[in-house]
Design a protein around this motif. Structure first.
Motif, PDB file in Angstrom:
ATOM      1  N   ILE A  51     -12.079  -1.393 -14.534  1.00  0.00           N
ATOM      2  CA  ILE A  51     -12.472  -0.351 -13.592  1.00  0.00           C
ATOM      3  C   ILE A  51     -11.348  -0.265 -12.562  1.00  0.00           C
ATOM      4  O   ILE A  51     -11.094  -1.213 -11.818  1.00  0.00           O
ATOM      5  N   ILE A  52     -10.649   0.854 -12.552  1.00  0.00           N
ATOM      6  CA  ILE A  52      -9.471   1.030 -11.705  1.00  0.00           C
ATOM      7  C   ILE A  52      -9.868   1.840 -10.476  1.00  0.00           C
ATOM      8  O   ILE A  52     -10.354   2.968 -10.597  1.00  0.00           O
ATOM      9  N   GLU A  53      -9.652   1.257  -9.298  1.00  0.00           N
ATOM     10  CA  GLU A  53     -10.058   1.885  -8.045  1.00  0.00           C
ATOM     11  C   GLU A  53      -8.846   2.102  -7.135  1.00  0.00           C
ATOM     12  O   GLU A  53      -8.434   1.186  -6.424  1.00  0.00           O
ATOM     13  N   PRO A  54      -8.232   3.296  -7.162  1.00  0.00           N
ATOM     14  CA  PRO A  54      -7.167   3.599  -6.191  1.00  0.00           C
ATOM     15  C   PRO A  54      -7.804   3.782  -4.815  1.00  0.00           C
ATOM     16  O   PRO A  54      -8.319   4.841  -4.494  1.00  0.00           O
ATOM     17  N   THR A  55      -7.790   2.728  -4.009  1.00  0.00           N
ATOM     18  CA  THR A  55      -8.563   2.719  -2.765  1.00  0.00           C
ATOM     19  C   THR A  55      -8.009   3.674  -1.718  1.00  0.00           C
ATOM     20  O   THR A  55      -8.743   4.425  -1.094  1.00  0.00           O
ATOM     21  N   ASN A  56      -6.687   3.659  -1.530  1.00  0.00           N
ATOM     22  CA  ASN A  56      -6.129   4.518  -0.484  1.00  0.00           C
ATOM     23  C   ASN A  56      -4.661   4.807  -0.777  1.00  0.00           C
ATOM     24  O   ASN A  56      -3.875   3.891  -0.997  1.00  0.00           O
ATOM     25  N   LEU A  57      -4.308   6.084  -0.794  1.00  0.00           N
ATOM     26  CA  LEU A  57      -2.921   6.510  -0.997  1.00  0.00           C
ATOM     27  C   LEU A  57      -2.369   7.016   0.331  1.00  0.00           C
ATOM     28  O   LEU A  57      -2.953   7.884   0.974  1.00  0.00           O
ATOM     29  N   PHE A  58      -1.224   6.456   0.727  1.00  0.00           N
ATOM     30  CA  PHE A  58      -0.594   6.809   2.000  1.00  0.00           C
ATOM     31  C   PHE A  58       0.796   7.346   1.712  1.00  0.00           C
ATOM     32  O   PHE A  58       1.593   6.706   1.027  1.00  0.00           O
ATOM     33  N   ILE A  59       1.097   8.549   2.215  1.00  0.00           N
ATOM     34  CA  ILE A  59       2.394   9.186   1.978  1.00  0.00           C
ATOM     35  C   ILE A  59       2.982   9.645   3.308  1.00  0.00           C
ATOM     36  O   ILE A  59       2.313  10.301   4.102  1.00  0.00           O
ATOM     37  N   GLN A  60       4.243   9.293   3.555  1.00  0.00           N
ATOM     38  CA  GLN A  60       4.960   9.814   4.721  1.00  0.00           C
ATOM     39  C   GLN A  60       6.390  10.145   4.289  1.00  0.00           C
ATOM     40  O   GLN A  60       7.126   9.288   3.812  1.00  0.00           O
ATOM     41  N   SER A  61       6.770  11.400   4.434  1.00  0.00           N
ATOM     42  CA  SER A  61       8.088  11.839   3.976  1.00  0.00           C
ATOM     43  C   SER A  61       9.208  11.259   4.828  1.00  0.00           C
ATOM     44  O   SER A  61      10.296  10.966   4.334  1.00  0.00           O
ATOM     45  N   LYS A  62       8.946  11.074   6.129  1.00  0.00           N
ATOM     46  CA  LYS A  62       9.943  10.499   7.026  1.00  0.00           C
ATOM     47  C   LYS A  62       9.309   9.330   7.778  1.00  0.00           C
ATOM     48  O   LYS A  62       8.695   9.520   8.837  1.00  0.00           O
ATOM     49  N   PRO A  63       9.429   8.123   7.236  1.00  0.00           N
ATOM     50  CA  PRO A  63       8.827   6.953   7.883  1.00  0.00           C
ATOM     51  C   PRO A  63       9.334   6.750   9.301  1.00  0.00           C
ATOM     52  O   PRO A  63      10.508   6.964   9.596  1.00  0.00           O
ATOM     53  N   ILE A  64       8.433   6.339  10.185  1.00  0.00           N
ATOM     54  CA  ILE A  64       8.793   6.109  11.582  1.00  0.00           C
ATOM     55  C   ILE A  64       9.666   4.868  11.726  1.00  0.00           C
ATOM     56  O   ILE A  64      10.617   4.837  12.495  1.00  0.00           O
ATOM     57  N   LYS A  65       9.367   3.830  10.948  1.00  0.00           N
ATOM     58  CA  LYS A  65      10.093   2.573  11.034  1.00  0.00           C
ATOM     59  C   LYS A  65      11.005   2.391   9.823  1.00  0.00           C
ATOM     60  O   LYS A  65      10.722   2.907   8.744  1.00  0.00           O
ATOM     61  N   ASN A  66      12.099   1.658  10.022  1.00  0.00           N
ATOM     62  CA  ASN A  66      12.974   1.327   8.906  1.00  0.00           C
ATOM     63  C   ASN A  66      12.230   0.432   7.912  1.00  0.00           C
ATOM     64  O   ASN A  66      11.435  -0.422   8.294  1.00  0.00           O
ATOM     65  N   ASN A  67      12.519   0.623   6.641  1.00  0.00           N
ATOM     66  CA  ASN A  67      11.894  -0.151   5.566  1.00  0.00           C
ATOM     67  C   ASN A  67      10.385   0.054   5.485  1.00  0.00           C
ATOM     68  O   ASN A  67       9.676  -0.741   4.880  1.00  0.00           O
ATOM     69  N   SER A  68       9.904   1.104   6.118  1.00  0.00           N
ATOM     70  CA  SER A  68       8.486   1.445   5.999  1.00  0.00           C
ATOM     71  C   SER A  68       8.298   2.282   4.737  1.00  0.00           C
ATOM     72  O   SER A  68       9.107   3.170   4.448  1.00  0.00           O
ATOM     73  N   PRO A  69       7.260   2.023   3.944  1.00  0.00           N
ATOM     74  CA  PRO A  69       7.099   2.724   2.663  1.00  0.00           C
ATOM     75  C   PRO A  69       6.959   4.232   2.818  1.00  0.00           C
ATOM     76  O   PRO A  69       6.296   4.711   3.733  1.00  0.00           O
ATOM     77  N   HIS A  70       7.599   4.964   1.921  1.00  0.00           N
ATOM     78  CA  HIS A  70       7.368   6.401   1.842  1.00  0.00           C
ATOM     79  C   HIS A  70       6.018   6.663   1.171  1.00  0.00           C
ATOM     80  O   HIS A  70       5.305   7.590   1.531  1.00  0.00           O
ATOM     81  N   VAL A  71       5.707   5.838   0.186  1.00  0.00           N
ATOM     82  CA  VAL A  71       4.443   5.955  -0.542  1.00  0.00           C
ATOM     83  C   VAL A  71       3.850   4.559  -0.695  1.00  0.00           C
ATOM     84  O   VAL A  71       4.555   3.621  -1.069  1.00  0.00           O
ATOM     85  N   GLN A  72       2.569   4.432  -0.399  1.00  0.00           N
ATOM     86  CA  GLN A  72       1.896   3.143  -0.583  1.00  0.00           C
ATOM     87  C   GLN A  72       0.484   3.375  -1.104  1.00  0.00           C
ATOM     88  O   GLN A  72      -0.239   4.230  -0.597  1.00  0.00           O
ATOM     89  N   LEU A  73       0.120   2.609  -2.116  1.00  0.00           N
ATOM     90  CA  LEU A  73      -1.216   2.705  -2.699  1.00  0.00           C
ATOM     91  C   LEU A  73      -1.889   1.344  -2.653  1.00  0.00           C
ATOM     92  O   LEU A  73      -1.329   0.350  -3.119  1.00  0.00           O
TER      93      LEU A  73
END
Length: 229
Positions: A51-73
């Motif tokens: 049972i696959i549960e994609p709990t939360n998808l987070f996308i930011q085209s221009k991250p505020i912090k360095n090395n901050s993910p552009h996409v995180q699931l």
């Protein structure tokens, strides 16, 4: 008592809706499934015994912090009474290089993100030899008959004669198993090795450790018997 085909169809559709499993948008083959993702939470997907549960998808085209993910699931995978929780992320470095922490290995499956024209898919495939994977600490990857358990990571340090810390490093323990045979392999952080790489050879397998951290190991497994075929 006879039950019409329409009645059976209605009952089936209601059951699928009530269970919360989403299948219609997914692309499935004999060895993989692609699940389209949208921001926020998505209904669970049933794939084989998972049972696959994609709990939360987070996308930011221009991250505020360095090395901050552009996409995180954030991802939950449930199999029987066992639940596996992990994060898949992707970001672009200032140099333009892309950095990811997937495919993540869980049992004999791999989980990764696929991005195309601002669309994000979760791709679930069977693990295979000669393919890069990440194994979270405490998790087991199964490829063919080979089981690889990233057992633990221990933070260690060395001191001089005055008791001052001179160095710090991680010590890793990996358990290999096949058909009842076991072997435990221990090693330290790759940056402390002269060659900056580690190859573990056991039976007909060669495991190359590519990256190490307290949370996950990046590796690739080769099988000499498979290569001879």
């Amino acid at each position: 008592m006879e039950v019409s085909k329409n009645t059976v169809l209605i009952i089936l559709l209601v059951f699928i809706h009530c269970t919360g499993f989403a299948q219609s948008e997914n692309s499935m083959t004999n060895s993989s499934i692609r699940i389209p993702l949208k921001k926020g939470k998505k209904p669970s997907t049933l794939y084989e015994k998972l049972i696959i549960e994609p709990t939360n998808l987070f996308i930011q085209s221009k991250p505020i912090k360095n090395n901050s993910p552009h996409v995180q699931l954030e991802l939950n995978v449930v199999e029987n009474s066992t639940k596996y929780n992990t994060f898949l992320w992707y970001y672009e470095e200032s140099s333009g290089n892309k950095k990811v922490n997937y495919p993540k290995a869980y049992q004999n499956y791999s989980f990764s993100l696929e991005m195309n024209k601002k669309k994000v898919n979760l791709v679930v495939e069977k693990l295979d030899f000669e393919k890069t994977m990440f194994i979270d600490v405490g998790q087991t990857a199964v490829i063919g008959n080979l089981e690889i358990l990233f057992k633990d990571c221990i933070r260690e340090s060395s001191e001089d004669i005055n008791g001052n810390q001179t160095d710090a490093f991680n010590s890793y323990n990996v358990l290999l198993a096949e058909n009842g045979e076991h072997k435990t392999v221990s090693f330290i952080s790759l940056d402390k090795l002269v060659d900056k790489e580690l190859i573990i050879e056991w039976k007909n397998y060669k495991i190359l450790i590519l990256e190490d951290s307290e949370k996950a190991l990046k590796l690739i497994v080769n099988n000499s018997l498979q290569q001879k075929r």
